[in-house]
Scaffold this motif. Sequence first.
Motif, PDB file in Angstrom:
ATOM      1  N   GLU A 151      61.800 -45.322  82.413  1.00 50.70           N
ATOM      2  CA  GLU A 151      62.066 -43.889  82.421  1.00 50.70           C
ATOM      3  C   GLU A 151      61.051 -43.122  83.245  1.00 50.70           C
ATOM      4  O   GLU A 151      61.178 -41.917  83.415  1.00 50.70           O
ATOM      5  CB  GLU A 151      62.046 -43.355  80.984  1.00 50.70           C
ATOM      6  CG  GLU A 151      62.991 -44.109  80.078  1.00 50.70           C
ATOM      7  CD  GLU A 151      63.194 -43.384  78.763  1.00 50.70           C
ATOM      8  OE1 GLU A 151      62.315 -42.627  78.366  1.00 50.70           O
ATOM      9  OE2 GLU A 151      64.251 -43.597  78.163  1.00 50.70           O
ATOM     10  N   ASP A 166      60.243 -49.659  77.691  1.00 45.17           N
ATOM     11  CA  ASP A 166      60.490 -48.242  77.373  1.00 45.17           C
ATOM     12  C   ASP A 166      61.346 -47.640  78.477  1.00 45.17           C
ATOM     13  O   ASP A 166      60.857 -47.370  79.552  1.00 45.17           O
ATOM     14  CB  ASP A 166      59.147 -47.516  77.267  1.00 45.17           C
ATOM     15  CG  ASP A 166      59.313 -46.033  76.964  1.00 45.17           C
ATOM     16  OD1 ASP A 166      60.357 -45.663  76.413  1.00 45.17           O
ATOM     17  OD2 ASP A 166      58.402 -45.265  77.285  1.00 45.17           O
ATOM     18  N   THR A 182      57.127 -43.301  73.638  1.00 42.46           N
ATOM     19  CA  THR A 182      56.244 -43.697  74.730  1.00 42.46           C
ATOM     20  C   THR A 182      54.785 -43.678  74.286  1.00 42.46           C
ATOM     21  O   THR A 182      54.003 -44.552  74.654  1.00 42.46           O
ATOM     22  CB  THR A 182      56.458 -42.759  75.924  1.00 42.46           C
ATOM     23  OG1 THR A 182      57.852 -42.715  76.207  1.00 42.46           O
ATOM     24  CG2 THR A 182      55.733 -43.247  77.143  1.00 42.46           C
ATOM     25  N   SER A 221      57.985 -42.555  82.391  1.00 38.55           N
ATOM     26  CA  SER A 221      57.160 -41.674  81.577  1.00 38.55           C
ATOM     27  C   SER A 221      55.816 -42.290  81.207  1.00 38.55           C
ATOM     28  O   SER A 221      55.067 -41.714  80.441  1.00 38.55           O
ATOM     29  CB  SER A 221      57.917 -41.229  80.330  1.00 38.55           C
ATOM     30  OG  SER A 221      58.461 -42.334  79.684  1.00 38.55           O
TER      31      SER A 221
END
Lengths: 422, 346
Positions: free
Chosen positions: B141, B215, B112, B143
């Motif tokens: 995700e 991601d 990330t 994040s």
Amino acid sequence: MSSTRKLTRLNPKLGKKTIYKLNSFPRTPVNTTKELFSRTELELVECCNFKVETARNIQKRAAKWIVPEFVSVLDMMTENNSPFLATSLKGLDEALSGGIPFSSITELVGPTRSGKTQLCLTLSMLTTLPETMGGLGGGVCYIDTERSFNADRLIVIAENRFPQYFGKDERGQANLDKMTSSIHKMDITSSKELTKRLDELQEFIIENDVKLLIVDSIGSLVRKEYQNPVKKCGWGGPLMERNDILLQQASKLKYLAESFRIPVVVTNQVITRNRSETVLPRECFRPIKKSREEGPEVTAALGNTWAHSVTTRIMMNKFHIRNLSNLKFTILNDLFPPNLQELTIVKSPIAANITIYYTIENEGIVEFVYSENIEKEDKRQQEEEIGPMEETDKSDAVPSQSLDKKKRKSDVAEWFISALWA
Amino acid sequence: MSARLVSSLNLRPSTRTKLQKAGFQTVKDLQETTPIELSKEIGISNNEALNILQQIKKNKVTSISASEALQQERKLCPISTSCEAMDQMLGGRGVPVGKITEFCGAPGMGKTQLGMQLCVNVQIPQNLSGPEGEAIFIDTEGSFIAQRAAEIARATINKLNENSVTECDPPMNFDIVMSKIYVSKVHNCDELIALIKVLDEFLQEHPRVKLLVIDSIAFHFRQQFDDMALRTRLLNGLAQDLNKFAQSYELAVVLFNQMTTKFIISGKYNLKDQAALVPALGESWGHQCTNRIVLYWRNEIRCAQLVKSPSLQETTVHYQINSTGVRDYQADSLNSKRRWEELYDI
Ligand SMILES: Nc1ncnc2c1ncn2[C@@H]1O[C@H](COP(=O)(O)OP(=O)(O)OP(=O)(O)O)[C@@H](O)[C@H]1O
Ligand SMILES: [Mg+2]
């Protein structure tokens, strides 16, 4: 989290005929967006006799209907001003640029008695506080799978930490009532039940203005239900099933965290495995203990697949200076309280892998800060040596020898930390 | 030209009234504000404010004289990772444009982080030999944290400022950098597929986008798939679309993938089964991307290994992640650690 939508609602845009054709898709009819997007364009063309163009358009129409929007980072930043829940552990808050992040999952990993539940209780209490006191002024949903929630403890923490606000007087008691009545505990006994509860949680969160969701612990249920999956049944079925349940729960938790913009905190246990017997690949995180150390390896339970799903992972552990007996730091030993614990950020999109130290006291989890302690210690010694001094000439009367010692000690402490964690 | 009226700009009617109400009459009035000021004052989104201010700018400098060939070359400018060793490994100057590059790695390896770094680096201006593009970040995700992206952007801008000697103007403006990263958070597999289906419209509206990050590609595809053949089909379709985007819009497509434990059952006479950490999503997915890099720890050093590439040598390099983002690994810190270990025989 059924974000799938019935295609009939798109009727005006798709047209009755198209929807009819989709519904009569051989074997498995296409009624929802989910079903539509698990078909390729080609399948639609072949099975429903659409032209390629038509098939593409149908999917595009439906896609536009459900796609999430793009937001620029600039807008993200101006939108949420305080996207962190301060933990009151200063070192941790600083590293995480304010505390537990909103909109994502934070995992606390540690052996029993390392203070996971204590930290959860402290966080719950803090969340209910008004914003002027650094809280979030909201409710807490505390999902308890281990029966470790303890309301008495919660009150003790509150009273000791904010003796004024939660005083013995009428207002203090009212505040206490308000605090306890906005923390909602849910007992859950099976992983199926947990999955189901998470699905139904939206209403609960809105009704009770929940600002923090805790699952204590995420691992205990599946680990009971799928005991030792590897040894018993090999690598196949049960392990995959367990991972699947965990992934589902993770994505539900993420969805709640993001949609309501609240922090989600889960706890997890550790497993120890003997280095020599390790069948699993080595822990993918940076090892918590030095690799040259002897003895079994301590890592988070639930494996690698789950580990990808948590955004921030925090390891909590006993402080292990005494394990490293060959260290020549005995001088420091008496500076450390016997119940000292340590807490390491092992994964975070925002923070470096740092360690802070804490103890569990009446007021919950309290950060242990060296320099303060060293200063205190020094003052005590100083007083022993030359007795208390007059306030006025304190500054220039400090004997240089003591200053040297003070400096040396804090240097040693710093070295010590950097040697262990650099 | 500065006397040009605000009403002559290409604006939404509501925005036009808002501007006029706030007393902006000529373009000159607008030139003194920044995007954030403008958005706050008249209550529009930052993007919209930026749009307005860019219109003015565009009007100011109209003619750029550069030869076609040069432009073409710039268009294909790779995106630096801020780690020179990794850039070298990827062919000299970073993540290639027009192709799919996949990074696989265990949790916390910095995928990330690398994604955010690339989103900033894609905006390095041409006069500093950057691609001067915009970025899309698809977050499955949850994040992507804006604050961290801001931190990385600030550090990158500072570094560029240090290096540029002649400029009196800062080469990159923080607010503009932040407004050129478009983030979309998708919550399930359908949303991801849907997003890819309509992405070409977004790309047409934002022709300067030079980087697309997902991601991670794995997260939603690792659950609730009883039918593995279906998963493969969907993934293949996705890869096709991404490849098309990469080529027709000259994008660098960067995918992040998780790792999974693969078990090799070694028969009943063997006491131990073997296990290895391999990229998730199976082997057929492995064929879909042009370059594949695996990230892992070795002796407390982060390593990146190019494991698949049609044209490059398969090598391993070191990198690190610090408060400023992704950087080259500094042997220094290792040495000091060694010294410590010697000194205190830990
Ligand atoms: N401010 C910072 N300073 C130094 N290091 C940092 C900082 N922020 C993050 N890191 C490092 O980056 C790591 C997190 O990386 P990242 O979130 O990119 O992992 P990831 O590969 O995306 O993991 P996952 O597969 O779980 O998504 C941290 O654990 C830390 O080592
Ligand atoms: Mg990540």
